[in-house]
Design a protein around this motif. Structure first.
Motif, PDB file in Angstrom:
ATOM      1  N   ALA A  94     -29.192  -6.808  10.988  1.00 24.27           N
ATOM      2  CA  ALA A  94     -29.158  -7.150   9.570  1.00 24.27           C
ATOM      3  C   ALA A  94     -27.987  -6.525   8.828  1.00 24.27           C
ATOM      4  CB  ALA A  94     -30.471  -6.729   8.897  1.00 24.27           C
ATOM      5  N   ASN A  95     -27.396  -5.455   9.374  1.00 24.88           N
ATOM      6  CA  ASN A  95     -26.368  -4.726   8.630  1.00 24.88           C
ATOM      7  C   ASN A  95     -25.283  -4.230   9.579  1.00 24.88           C
ATOM      8  OD1 ASN A  95     -24.912  -2.725   7.121  1.00 24.88           O
ATOM      9  ND2 ASN A  95     -26.602  -2.675   5.675  1.00 24.88           N
ATOM     10  N   LEU A  96     -24.069  -4.694   9.369  1.00 21.89           N
ATOM     11  CA  LEU A  96     -22.966  -4.333  10.251  1.00 21.89           C
ATOM     12  C   LEU A  96     -22.507  -2.895  10.059  1.00 21.89           C
ATOM     13  CD1 LEU A  96     -20.773  -7.561  10.033  1.00 21.89           C
ATOM     14  CD2 LEU A  96     -22.244  -6.832  11.925  1.00 21.89           C
ATOM     15  N   SER A  97     -22.966  -2.231   9.006  1.00 24.48           N
ATOM     16  CA  SER A  97     -22.549  -0.845   8.781  1.00 24.48           C
ATOM     17  C   SER A  97     -23.342   0.143   9.624  1.00 24.48           C
ATOM     18  CB  SER A  97     -22.680  -0.478   7.300  1.00 24.48           C
ATOM     19  OG  SER A  97     -24.033  -0.404   6.910  1.00 24.48           O
ATOM     20  N   VAL A  98     -24.325  -0.348  10.373  1.00 25.49           N
ATOM     21  CA  VAL A  98     -25.080   0.468  11.327  1.00 25.49           C
ATOM     22  C   VAL A  98     -24.743  -0.042  12.722  1.00 25.49           C
ATOM     23  CG1 VAL A  98     -27.375   1.186  12.109  1.00 25.49           C
ATOM     24  CG2 VAL A  98     -26.927   0.838   9.665  1.00 25.49           C
ATOM     25  N   GLY A  99     -24.413   0.870  13.637  1.00 26.86           N
ATOM     26  CA  GLY A  99     -23.962   0.383  14.938  1.00 26.86           C
ATOM     27  C   GLY A  99     -24.224   1.342  16.082  1.00 26.86           C
ATOM     28  N   LEU A 100     -24.206   0.794  17.284  1.00 23.83           N
ATOM     29  CA  LEU A 100     -24.304   1.547  18.523  1.00 23.83           C
ATOM     30  C   LEU A 100     -23.018   2.345  18.745  1.00 23.83           C
ATOM     31  CD1 LEU A 100     -25.768  -1.435  20.471  1.00 23.83           C
ATOM     32  CD2 LEU A 100     -26.975   0.730  20.243  1.00 23.83           C
ATOM     33  N   PRO A 101     -23.120   3.413  19.568  1.00 23.85           N
ATOM     34  CA  PRO A 101     -24.292   3.899  20.302  1.00 23.85           C
ATOM     35  C   PRO A 101     -25.277   4.645  19.411  1.00 23.85           C
ATOM     36  CG  PRO A 101     -22.376   5.264  20.762  1.00 23.85           C
ATOM     37  CD  PRO A 101     -21.877   4.129  19.947  1.00 23.85           C
TER      38      PRO A 101
END
Length: 254
Positions: free
Chosen positions: A189-196
């Protein structure tokens, strides 16, 4: 933005954080947001951070006294008598750091520019595991089994998953599964949160991490949960009663 979750269980604490930091769509970096310190057999303390990266890194650096030579460093968290005192130390340091940076930049700093929040979790021998949410003002609240988990950062997308699936008696394995679904929903839902993602499991009265892991985009478990959850949602939607445009009495008569 970021996303971090700390959760209380009967068996202990489970913590997970992402690692994405961005200042625009073309400037994305990976930074650790989970830190832990331990004295085996005596205490285990974890801090997760969200907000202005310079602020949070400054707080962690001051906790570890990185301005000193390694042999002269002294982490006050490792000598605090209680987890409440640990939360107080982190809260005071966070508030002081934000105030100092805001004062240094004067009126040119936008409101909230240097803001940050933190989750503090851990246990000291002879006391219960405890979980705190630290606000930018330096004050904090403590989790209980009425409010058994804290989120910081981009919280809204993953929260419904946690509310529906949480059970204080659940196993660590099921708690990790629940968190993985919560993070997967947030990532989509939000590209500002990401792996790893960073994962840490803290078992009650075990003063070293029970389980510690970095979850990458290629991680087979994460990919299986992500695809499995998507399929499960589709099947669940199909299993629900179909909506009808006919009035209820016409639908029943048919």
């Amino acid at each position: 933005m970021t996303y971090c979750v700390g959760m209380m269980l009967d068996r202990g604490l489970v913590l997970m954080s992402d690692t994405r930091t961005n200042s625009g769509v073309d400037n994305i970096s990976t930074f650790r947001k989970m830190y832990h310190w331990e004295i085996p057999g005596e205490r285990l303390i974890t801090v997760m951070t969200a907000g202005n990266l310079a602020t949070t890194q400054s707080v962690i650096s001051q906790l570890e006294e990185r301005n000193k030579a390694p042999q002269d460093r002294h982490n006050s968290l490792l000598e605090a008598p209680t987890m409440f005192k640990v939360a107080s130390i982190v809260g005071d340091l966070l508030q002081d750091t934000i105030s100092m940076r805001s004062a240094d930049n004067g009126e040119t700093a936008a409101a909230g520019t240097f803001s940050a929040t933190m989750i503090v979790a851990g246990q000291i021998r002879g006391m219960e595991p405890r979980l705190f949410l630290i606000y930018p003002e330096g004050n904090f609240i403590e989790a209980s089994f009425d409010t058994p988990f804290f989120q910081i950062g981009e919280t809204k997308y993953g929260r419904p998953i946690l509310i529906r699936g949480y059970d204080r008696t659940m196993s660590f394995e099921n708690a990790v599964k629940l968190m993985t679904v919560s993070f997967d929903s947030t990532l989509k839902a939000n590209l500002s949160v990401g792996l790893p993602l960073d994962l840490l499991v803290m078992e009650r009265d075990n003063f070293v991490p029970l389980h510690e892991r970095r979850i990458t985009a290629e991680d087979p478990y994460f990919r299986a949960v992500s695809s499995g959850w998507s399929e499960a949602l589709k099947h669940a939607l199909d299993a629900l009663p179909d909506y009808s445009f006919l009035p209820m009495w016409e639908d029943a008569a048919a």
